[in-house]
Design an enzyme around this catalytic site. Structure first.
Site, PDB file in Angstrom:
ATOM      1  N   HIS A  50      76.414  56.851  25.473  1.00  0.00           N
ATOM      2  CA  HIS A  50      75.953  55.481  25.655  1.00  0.00           C
ATOM      3  C   HIS A  50      74.970  55.416  26.821  1.00  0.00           C
ATOM      4  O   HIS A  50      75.026  56.218  27.750  1.00  0.00           O
ATOM      5  CB  HIS A  50      77.129  54.547  25.929  1.00  0.00           C
ATOM      6  CG  HIS A  50      77.983  54.297  24.731  1.00  0.00           C
ATOM      7  ND1 HIS A  50      78.989  53.356  24.737  1.00  0.00           N
ATOM      8  CD2 HIS A  50      77.996  54.829  23.484  1.00  0.00           C
ATOM      9  CE1 HIS A  50      79.591  53.331  23.548  1.00  0.00           C
ATOM     10  NE2 HIS A  50      78.994  54.234  22.778  1.00  0.00           N
ATOM     11  N   GLU A  52      74.738  53.320  29.277  1.00  0.00           N
ATOM     12  CA  GLU A  52      75.355  53.074  30.581  1.00  0.00           C
ATOM     13  C   GLU A  52      75.896  54.363  31.184  1.00  0.00           C
ATOM     14  O   GLU A  52      75.774  54.590  32.390  1.00  0.00           O
ATOM     15  CB  GLU A  52      76.485  52.041  30.449  1.00  0.00           C
ATOM     16  CG  GLU A  52      76.036  50.690  29.941  1.00  0.00           C
ATOM     17  CD  GLU A  52      76.135  50.539  28.419  1.00  0.00           C
ATOM     18  OE1 GLU A  52      76.318  49.399  27.962  1.00  0.00           O
ATOM     19  OE2 GLU A  52      76.019  51.559  27.687  1.00  0.00           O
ATOM     20  N   CYS A  75      80.386  48.040  26.184  1.00  0.00           N
ATOM     21  CA  CYS A  75      81.628  48.091  25.411  1.00  0.00           C
ATOM     22  C   CYS A  75      82.832  47.884  26.323  1.00  0.00           C
ATOM     23  O   CYS A  75      82.827  48.259  27.489  1.00  0.00           O
ATOM     24  CB  CYS A  75      81.740  49.398  24.619  1.00  0.00           C
ATOM     25  SG  CYS A  75      81.807  50.913  25.593  1.00  0.00           S
TER      26      CYS A  75
END
Length: 149
Positions: A50, A52, A75
């Site tokens: 991801h 992030e 998420c």
């Protein structure tokens, strides 16, 4: 640079990955401390890692007290059971997270934002929403869920 400038950088990172992330959305993340970018990332090919995760890894200890600009809500849970992006952000010690678009996926849908707020991280939502939303016109959270199972 302004919040809008940093979010536009996150949007550009995500845009470069559109069509390369499988059924997962292409997300961009920029971590800024004292007005300087200390980490950035975009969803990896096939949907992992991801954005992030990549941005926080690059920022390292500089993430503590920083601001993250993310094109889609981080998420709040992971299908793999690994730490969610919102958990990683809290652990990194961010002060503020700025999100362009909400995510209706069962792995986000307010859960990421709720975790950030519960961790005393300031959450600002909606910055450049219309620009970032263009990235997600073809994104189907239900389709993404099917892939992750």
């Amino acid at each position: 640079m302004t919040d809008e400038d940093f979010m536009r950088r996150a949007i550009a990172l995500a845009a470069a990955q559109v069509g390369r992330t499988g059924d997962n959305p292409a997300v961009g993340c920029v971590v800024v401390r004292d007005g300087e970018i200390v980490g950035e990332g975009a969803t990896g090919d096939g949907g992992r890692p991801h954005a992030e995760e990549l941005a926080l890894r690059q920022a390292g200890e500089s993430a503590r007290g920083a601001v993250a600009y993310v094109t889609l809500e981080p998420c709040g849970a992971r299908s793999s059971g690994a730490a969610s992006c919102s958990e990683l952000m809290a652990h990194a010690g961010l002060d503020r997270v700025v999100v362009a678009c909400a995510d209706s996926s069962v792995f986000a849908a307010g859960r990421g934002g709720a975790h950030l707020r519960a961790s005393n991280i300031t959450l600002d939502q909606g910055l450049l929403n219309a620009e970032a939303a263009e990235l997600y016109r073809g994104y189907s959270p239900a389709k993404s869920l099917e892939i992750r199972r």
